[in-house]
Scaffold this active site. Structure first.
Site, PDB file in Angstrom:
ATOM      1  N   VAL A  75       3.200   6.049   4.367  1.00 47.56           N
ATOM      2  CA  VAL A  75       2.524   5.388   3.255  1.00 47.56           C
ATOM      3  C   VAL A  75       2.866   6.273   2.057  1.00 47.56           C
ATOM      4  O   VAL A  75       2.309   7.351   1.900  1.00 47.56           O
ATOM      5  CB  VAL A  75       1.004   5.267   3.489  1.00 47.56           C
ATOM      6  CG1 VAL A  75       0.328   4.640   2.274  1.00 47.56           C
ATOM      7  CG2 VAL A  75       0.725   4.440   4.742  1.00 47.56           C
ATOM      8  N   PRO A  76       3.828   5.838   1.236  1.00 47.61           N
ATOM      9  CA  PRO A  76       4.557   6.717   0.313  1.00 47.61           C
ATOM     10  C   PRO A  76       3.794   7.156  -0.932  1.00 47.61           C
ATOM     11  O   PRO A  76       4.087   6.738  -2.054  1.00 47.61           O
ATOM     12  CB  PRO A  76       5.774   5.876  -0.056  1.00 47.61           C
ATOM     13  CG  PRO A  76       5.267   4.464   0.020  1.00 47.61           C
ATOM     14  CD  PRO A  76       4.310   4.454   1.179  1.00 47.61           C
ATOM     15  N   CYS A  77       2.833   8.058  -0.748  1.00 47.62           N
ATOM     16  CA  CYS A  77       2.058   8.543  -1.888  1.00 47.62           C
ATOM     17  C   CYS A  77       2.932   9.291  -2.893  1.00 47.62           C
ATOM     18  O   CYS A  77       2.551   9.422  -4.054  1.00 47.62           O
ATOM     19  CB  CYS A  77       0.878   9.386  -1.442  1.00 47.62           C
ATOM     20  SG  CYS A  77       1.302  10.741  -0.355  1.00 47.62           S
ATOM     21  N   HIS A  78       4.123   9.721  -2.475  1.00 43.48           N
ATOM     22  CA  HIS A  78       5.034  10.364  -3.427  1.00 43.48           C
ATOM     23  C   HIS A  78       5.505   9.383  -4.500  1.00 43.48           C
ATOM     24  O   HIS A  78       5.957   9.797  -5.556  1.00 43.48           O
ATOM     25  CB  HIS A  78       6.241  10.983  -2.702  1.00 43.48           C
ATOM     26  CG  HIS A  78       7.104  10.009  -1.988  1.00 43.48           C
ATOM     27  ND1 HIS A  78       6.808   9.561  -0.709  1.00 43.48           N
ATOM     28  CD2 HIS A  78       8.242   9.374  -2.356  1.00 43.48           C
ATOM     29  CE1 HIS A  78       7.750   8.706  -0.325  1.00 43.48           C
ATOM     30  NE2 HIS A  78       8.630   8.577  -1.307  1.00 43.48           N
TER      31      HIS A  78
END
Length: 184
Positions: free
Chosen positions: A139-142
């Protein structure tokens, strides 16, 4: 958490290898540099199921080598609930490779902050949610950035180096002369 085990995967990230907590349902958590994940027993054993280890390793390796834009690993969402789960779900489904979204935009997209009237409060809350994301990379919080810059990332200076590395890999940021990511 029943039947939890870990898969450790080497990465080119400044933080080093990543650890993925796997269950029979899917990946329940991921962490950079062996960081602990709230709600998980860090002493769980390494996964010995070859099929699971190979799947996780191959998908993660393909991503870091620039051959895979989607990890397509099954996700076990059990460590997320309520508004946090909603926000992470929208990020996971709506913000793909090479895209970014601001904290405020994600707050609005999620629909969970409609009653919040204080300016910036929803964006700050989303920032805190990203810091508590148990499914890092998957889950690409970046990909969540500040309205006027890159924003923050857990892990101090190494964490920010990691965020920059990931955004460079995905083409959001231009490579620097010392970037060590894939060239093709």
């Amino acid at each position: 958490m029943e039947e939890l085990s870990w898969v450790t995967v080497p990465t080119p990230l400044p933080t080093g290898p990543m650890r993925f907590a796997v269950t029979p349902v899917g990946v329940a958590a991921a962490s950079y540099a062996g960081e602990s994940v709230a709600g998980l027993h860090a002493g769980a054993p390494e996964c010995t199921e070859a099929r699971v280890v190979d799947l996780v390793e191959n998908r993660i390796r393909g991503y870091f080598e620039g051959r895979r834009r989607e990890l397509e690993l099954p996700i076990d969402w059990r460590l997320t609930t309520g508004p946090h789960r909603t926000v992470l779900g929208r990020l996971w489904s709506d913000v793909g490779w090479g895209k970014t979204i601001t904290y405020g935009e994600l707050a609005a997209l999620s629909g969970v902050f409609e009653e919040v009237s204080e300016p910036g409060a929803a964006a700050r809350t989303v920032g805190q949610m990203m810091g508590a994301n148990p499914l890092a990379l998957l889950v690409p919080c970046h990909r969540v950035v500040a309205a006027a810059g890159i924003g923050g990332f857990g892990g101090g200076p190494r964490g920010m180096e990691t965020k920059r590395w990931l955004l460079t890999l995905e083409g959001v940021l231009p490579p620097t002369l010392d970037w060590d990511g894939p060239t093709g």
